[in-house]
Scaffold this motif. Structure first.
Motif, PDB file in Angstrom:
ATOM      1  N   UNK A   1       0.828  -1.222   0.000  1.00  0.00           N
ATOM      2  CA  UNK A   1       0.000   0.000   0.000  1.00  0.00           C
ATOM      3  C   UNK A   1       0.851   1.255   0.000  1.00  0.00           C
ATOM      4  N   UNK A   2       0.401   2.262  -0.719  1.00  0.00           N
ATOM      5  CA  UNK A   2       0.993   3.584  -0.502  1.00  0.00           C
ATOM      6  C   UNK A   2      -0.068   4.661  -0.745  1.00  0.00           C
ATOM      7  N   UNK A   3       0.192   5.791  -0.154  1.00  0.00           N
ATOM      8  CA  UNK A   3      -0.729   6.924  -0.316  1.00  0.00           C
ATOM      9  C   UNK A   3       0.071   8.001  -1.028  1.00  0.00           C
ATOM     10  N   UNK A   4      -0.501   8.523  -2.107  1.00  0.00           N
ATOM     11  CA  UNK A   4       0.207   9.578  -2.835  1.00  0.00           C
ATOM     12  C   UNK A   4      -0.559  10.895  -2.720  1.00  0.00           C
ATOM     13  N   UNK A   5       0.196  11.972  -2.851  1.00  0.00           N
ATOM     14  CA  UNK A   5      -0.448  13.291  -2.847  1.00  0.00           C
ATOM     15  C   UNK A   5      -0.908  13.574  -4.268  1.00  0.00           C
ATOM     16  N   UNK A   6      -2.160  13.899  -4.426  1.00  0.00           N
ATOM     17  CA  UNK A   6      -2.655  14.213  -5.758  1.00  0.00           C
ATOM     18  C   UNK A   6      -4.121  14.592  -5.722  1.00  0.00           C
ATOM     19  N   UNK A   7      -4.584  15.083  -6.855  1.00  0.00           N
ATOM     20  CA  UNK A   7      -5.979  15.488  -7.012  1.00  0.00           C
ATOM     21  C   UNK A   7      -6.701  14.360  -7.763  1.00  0.00           C
ATOM     22  N   UNK A   8      -7.800  13.888  -7.215  1.00  0.00           N
ATOM     23  CA  UNK A   8      -8.499  12.746  -7.840  1.00  0.00           C
ATOM     24  C   UNK A   8      -8.982  13.076  -9.259  1.00  0.00           C
ATOM     25  N   UNK A   9      -9.092  14.380  -9.554  1.00  0.00           N
ATOM     26  CA  UNK A   9      -9.528  14.759 -10.907  1.00  0.00           C
ATOM     27  C   UNK A   9      -8.362  14.858 -11.884  1.00  0.00           C
ATOM     28  N   UNK A  10      -7.148  14.727 -11.363  1.00  0.00           N
ATOM     29  CA  UNK A  10      -5.971  14.820 -12.243  1.00  0.00           C
ATOM     30  C   UNK A  10      -5.193  13.511 -12.306  1.00  0.00           C
ATOM     31  N   UNK A  11      -5.220  12.741 -11.239  1.00  0.00           N
ATOM     32  CA  UNK A  11      -4.439  11.494 -11.213  1.00  0.00           C
ATOM     33  C   UNK A  11      -5.116  10.428 -12.080  1.00  0.00           C
ATOM     34  N   UNK A  12      -4.272   9.555 -12.623  1.00  0.00           N
ATOM     35  CA  UNK A  12      -4.784   8.445 -13.434  1.00  0.00           C
ATOM     36  C   UNK A  12      -5.036   7.249 -12.509  1.00  0.00           C
ATOM     37  N   UNK A  13      -6.301   6.854 -12.379  1.00  0.00           N
ATOM     38  CA  UNK A  13      -6.585   5.687 -11.534  1.00  0.00           C
ATOM     39  C   UNK A  13      -7.151   4.537 -12.372  1.00  0.00           C
ATOM     40  N   UNK A  14      -6.844   4.580 -13.682  1.00  0.00           N
ATOM     41  CA  UNK A  14      -7.443   3.601 -14.600  1.00  0.00           C
ATOM     42  C   UNK A  14      -6.968   2.163 -14.376  1.00  0.00           C
ATOM     43  N   UNK A  15      -5.872   1.980 -13.627  1.00  0.00           N
ATOM     44  CA  UNK A  15      -5.375   0.613 -13.414  1.00  0.00           C
ATOM     45  C   UNK A  15      -6.093  -0.092 -12.252  1.00  0.00           C
ATOM     46  N   UNK A  16      -6.939   0.647 -11.546  1.00  0.00           N
ATOM     47  CA  UNK A  16      -7.647   0.033 -10.405  1.00  0.00           C
ATOM     48  C   UNK A  16      -8.613  -1.041 -10.894  1.00  0.00           C
ATOM     49  N   UNK A  17      -8.728  -2.106 -10.120  1.00  0.00           N
ATOM     50  CA  UNK A  17      -9.801  -3.074 -10.393  1.00  0.00           C
ATOM     51  C   UNK A  17     -10.961  -2.823  -9.429  1.00  0.00           C
ATOM     52  N   UNK A  18     -10.644  -2.129  -8.329  1.00  0.00           N
ATOM     53  CA  UNK A  18     -11.684  -1.694  -7.381  1.00  0.00           C
ATOM     54  C   UNK A  18     -11.414  -0.228  -7.043  1.00  0.00           C
ATOM     55  N   UNK A  19     -12.446   0.596  -7.174  1.00  0.00           N
ATOM     56  CA  UNK A  19     -12.335   2.015  -6.806  1.00  0.00           C
ATOM     57  C   UNK A  19     -13.245   2.249  -5.600  1.00  0.00           C
ATOM     58  N   UNK A  20     -12.711   2.912  -4.578  1.00  0.00           N
ATOM     59  CA  UNK A  20     -13.562   3.247  -3.435  1.00  0.00           C
ATOM     60  C   UNK A  20     -13.580   4.762  -3.268  1.00  0.00           C
TER      61      UNK A  20
END
Ligand SMILES: C[S@@+](CC[C@H](N)C(=O)[O-])C[C@H]1O[C@@H](n2cnc3c(N)ncnc32)[C@H](O)[C@@H]1O
Length: 284
Positions: free
Chosen positions: A119-138
């Motif tokens: 696990x890691x937590x990154x600093x970023x804006x959810x509207x700018x970061x690419x989260x397309x590799x997720x298989x589960x989004x919460x």
């Protein structure tokens, strides 16, 4: 001289190791020594309110999270959903959090909970970061933020599971809803894009076409076999898994169960009381 030097080096190494061990946070109190957040504090687009543990667990269960999953929490707060995904479900996970102090605290909690390898937590804006590799989004955001994220989510890989604490996705109805102590959680499964007219050919020689209309995971449409046209019934679309039935030109109910891959559907066609035949379909 040589011996004395190596003793000094060894002592220095021991001191460094001791300092590292001492710096390892052991508890939340250690992590909150520099920065202690308060519930309701403002965030970029939404305040910080943590999801209760029971609901975190329920959300991840609803998504059928497994060690094969990559879970991304949008607006991660203190990292608790990402941490639970790794610790309780064995998944890899990532949290995206805008507030850098929260990011530091969350990564400290990642260490405390012993999930730094997953696990890691990154600093970023959810509207700018690419989260397309997720298989589960919460997420636990706000209705209007969910709506802004919806087009991005609908373009994710079919079958991606999305769980939201409290807030819905406008007219995209959830596939499942759960409630724990008056709080709701909603699950959506990203549907494949199937709108259009499909030509099918079954191994037993049957040929037919189906015009599908799609609203998210809801399908309506019409099947044409020979001169007959009949509405499809009982249609379901779970990610890339499609199923519907229709009456053929002899009034026999046929059920198609298939997998969507872009402009192709492969699966089986079963006539009521009859045998199953392989079927493939291509979009016109
Ligand atoms: C309601 S809290 C949810 C925290 C965590 N997901 C949970 O359920 O416990 C929302 C979090 O999103 C963060 N946030 C707000 N706007 C954001 C943005 N645009 N990008 C990333 N994080 C954001 C806030 O700082 C806050 O920590």
């Amino acid at each position: 001289m040589q011996v004395r030097l190596s003793r000094i080096v060894a002592a220095a190494a021991l001191l460094t190791l001791a300092a590292t061990v001492a710096a390892q946070p052991k508890s939340r109190a250690d992590c909150e020594r520099d920065y202690k957040p308060h519930v309701g504090q403002s965030g970029k687009d939404v305040v910080w309110v943590p999801t209760p543990d029971d609901l975190v667990n329920r959300m991840l269960k609803m998504a059928h999270t497994t060690p094969q999953d990559y879970v991304i929490d949008l607006g991660a707060g203190d990292g608790k959903i990402a941490i639970a995904a790794a610790k309780q479900f064995g998944a890899r996970s990532l949290g995206i959090e805008y507030n850098p102090d929260m990011v530091k605290l969350a990564n400290c909690m990642v260490q405390v909970e012993g999930v730094a390898g997953k696990t890691k937590i990154i600093q970023g804006d959810v509207f700018k970061e690419d989260f397309s590799k997720a298989t589960v989004v919460t997420m636990y955001l706000l209705p209007e933020l969910n709506l802004r994220l919806r087009p991005i989510i609908l373009n994710m890989k079919p079958g991606t599971r999305v769980v939201s604490h409290q807030f819905t996705m406008g007219d995209w109805e959830p596939d499942e809803t759960a409630e724990i102590e008056y709080r709701s959680a909603y699950l959506w499964i990203v549907p494949a894009k199937v709108e259009g007219t499909w030509n099918f050919r079954a191994q037993n020689g049957a040929q037919f076409s189906v015009a599908l209309n799609q609203k998210y995971q809801k399908l309506t449409g019409e099947a044409a076999m020979g001169a007959n046209r009949n509405p499809i019934v009982g249609a379901t679309l779970h990610g890339d898994e499609i199923k519907f039935a229709f009456n053929d030109d002899k009034g026999v109910t046929r059920t198609l169960t298939g997998k969507v891959q872009g402009n192709e559907i492969t699966g089986t066609l079963k006539a009521a009381g009859g045998a199953e035949a392989k079927v493939t379909g291509t979009r016109k």
